[in-house]
Design a protein around this motif. Structure first.
Motif: not given
Length: 407
Positions: A126-129, A221-227, A384-388
């Motif tokens: 979430f910090e990355m996103a 696991q991969a943690n994904l955030v798409f904003e 969009s802002a994404t972080a993986v």
């Protein structure tokens, strides 16, 4: 403000400050959170132990939290303890000791907290996103700050920051439960009415920038955030956006849960949320997925978001989302902590609390056409802002989401 509820023997006190991490420059990133820690190390005539012992000796509890736009102090206690609670919180915000020894010690504690967040994938992603969404801006920096910025703090700097951040003219004192309004006003004037300070400048308007970030870690696991850009808390379409987030990924009947988990088995956890700030907002999706199927999940998430934005919800979906949001408002009304916190936050944002009847009426008034109009607003910026965060095989999922959403 007083929110008396007859027949109760306890109260919840919230002292909320319109100020937090968003008020910081890069040099002082994390200082609001550090300050919140430090005031509990001694204030007024109280030691760190005295602060908690005085409250707990009366059967109460005390806590605090730092956010992007607000810092809050909370006390839950018996009716007789309200004068004590007001005195203790007043000492915390206006008369903390801020000793050099405690500052040095607490900087080490916060550094461990920063390391813990980095080591927790579903926190760090979430910090990355956020860094991608609001690059180069306070909203894009972690509330905890960095080891370097925290390391710059000293007693003179923290005292100056306290005087700036905890400005009484930016404070609201709210009590729900066993409270008498006249008594609360007298206590507030005695403990908060005479303090003075020089509040700092207002934060710069935020701008959603967007971008893609990926960090490879040897985890399962991969943690994904798409904003994507959302709406401010003041926007007239905010009730519709809350419904949109609920329909998209708010529960087990949501579109994302059904399509990503139930139909395809792509994720154990998948949800959507909306965060509204004073002048901007974010609509986001989080999921934990198998690395090899992360790109598929990204396509599904983008497709569900686009379809809902374009076509709007079904009548059944809209009715379900309205029922959930309305019920959550009334359930929060049955918690004194929620009531006091909400009253304080709404007063800071809107100038006065908004009754639950008004909020539920706004939710109920939203139509399917409103949702389609909102959907057009959401997709128009094409950002969009994404972080993986996870194994290398998942690294391209953010770009896949962005490409699928804006194709």
């Amino acid at each position: 403000m007083a929110d008396p509820l007859p027949g109760l023997k306890t109260f919840a006190l919230t002292v909320a400050v319109r100020g937090g991490a968003r008020w910081e420059d890069e040099h002082r990133s994390g200082w609001s959170h550090l300050l919140e820690h430090l005031v509990f190390k001694g204030a007024g005539e109280m030691s760190a132990r005295d602060i908690v012992q005085r409250i707990e000796a009366e059967g109460g509890s005390i806590n605090a939290a730092t956010g992007q736009e607000r810092t809050s102090f909370e006390v839950r206690a018996m009716e007789r303890s309200l004068p004590l609670a007001m005195q203790v919180v007043s000492d915390l915000v206006f008369r903390p000791t801020l000793s050099e020894a405690e500052i040095t010690r607490e900087k080490d504690v916060v550094a461990q907290e920063i390391a813990e967040a980095f080591d927790t994938p579903d926190d760090h992603v979430f910090e990355m996103a956020g860094e991608q969404a609001f690059s180069g801006q306070p909203l894009g920096r972690p509330i905890l700050g960095s080891v370097d910025s925290i390391g710059r703090a000293d007693r003179a700097g923290m005292e100056a920051w306290r005087a700036t951040l905890y400005a009484p003219e930016r404070m609201v004192v709210a009590v729900s439960g066993a409270v008498d309004e006249a008594r609360l006003i007298d206590l507030a004037e005695a403990w908060f009415g005479l303090a003075t300070s020089a509040p700092g400048q207002e934060p710069e308007p935020a701008a959603f920038v967007g971008g893609n970030a990926a960090l490879t870690r040897r985890i399962e696991q991969a943690n994904l955030v798409f904003e994507i850009p959302g709406l401010s808390a003041h926007d007239v379409d905010t009730p519709a956006l809350r419904l949109f987030a609920e329909i998209l990924g708010g529960g087990m009947a949501s579109r994302l849960f059904q399509s990503a988990r139930e139909e395809r088995g792509l994720a154990y956890a998948v949800d959507a949320w909306f965060e509204g700030y004073e002048d901007t907002g974010v609509l986001g999706i989080y999921a934990g997925a198998p690395p090899g199927r992360s790109e598929e999940l990204a396509r599904v998430a983008a497709a569900e978001l686009r379809t809902l934005a374009r076509d709007g919800p079904t009548e059944e979906e809209l009715a379900r989302a309205k029922a959930i949001l309305s019920a959550s408002l009334w359930m929060a009304d049955e918690s004194l902590v929620s009531r006091a916190g909400r009253n304080a936050a709404q007063t800071l944002l809107f100038g006065a609390p908004i009754p639950s009847e008004t909020l539920t009426a706004r939710v109920e008034a939203v139509t399917a056409e409103d949702m389609r109009r909102l959907g057009a607003r959401l997709l128009t910026p094409a950002r969009s802002a994404t972080a993986v965060l996870g194994p290398k095989a998942a690294g391209a999922a953010g770009r896949v989401f962005a490409d699928a959403l804006h194709a």
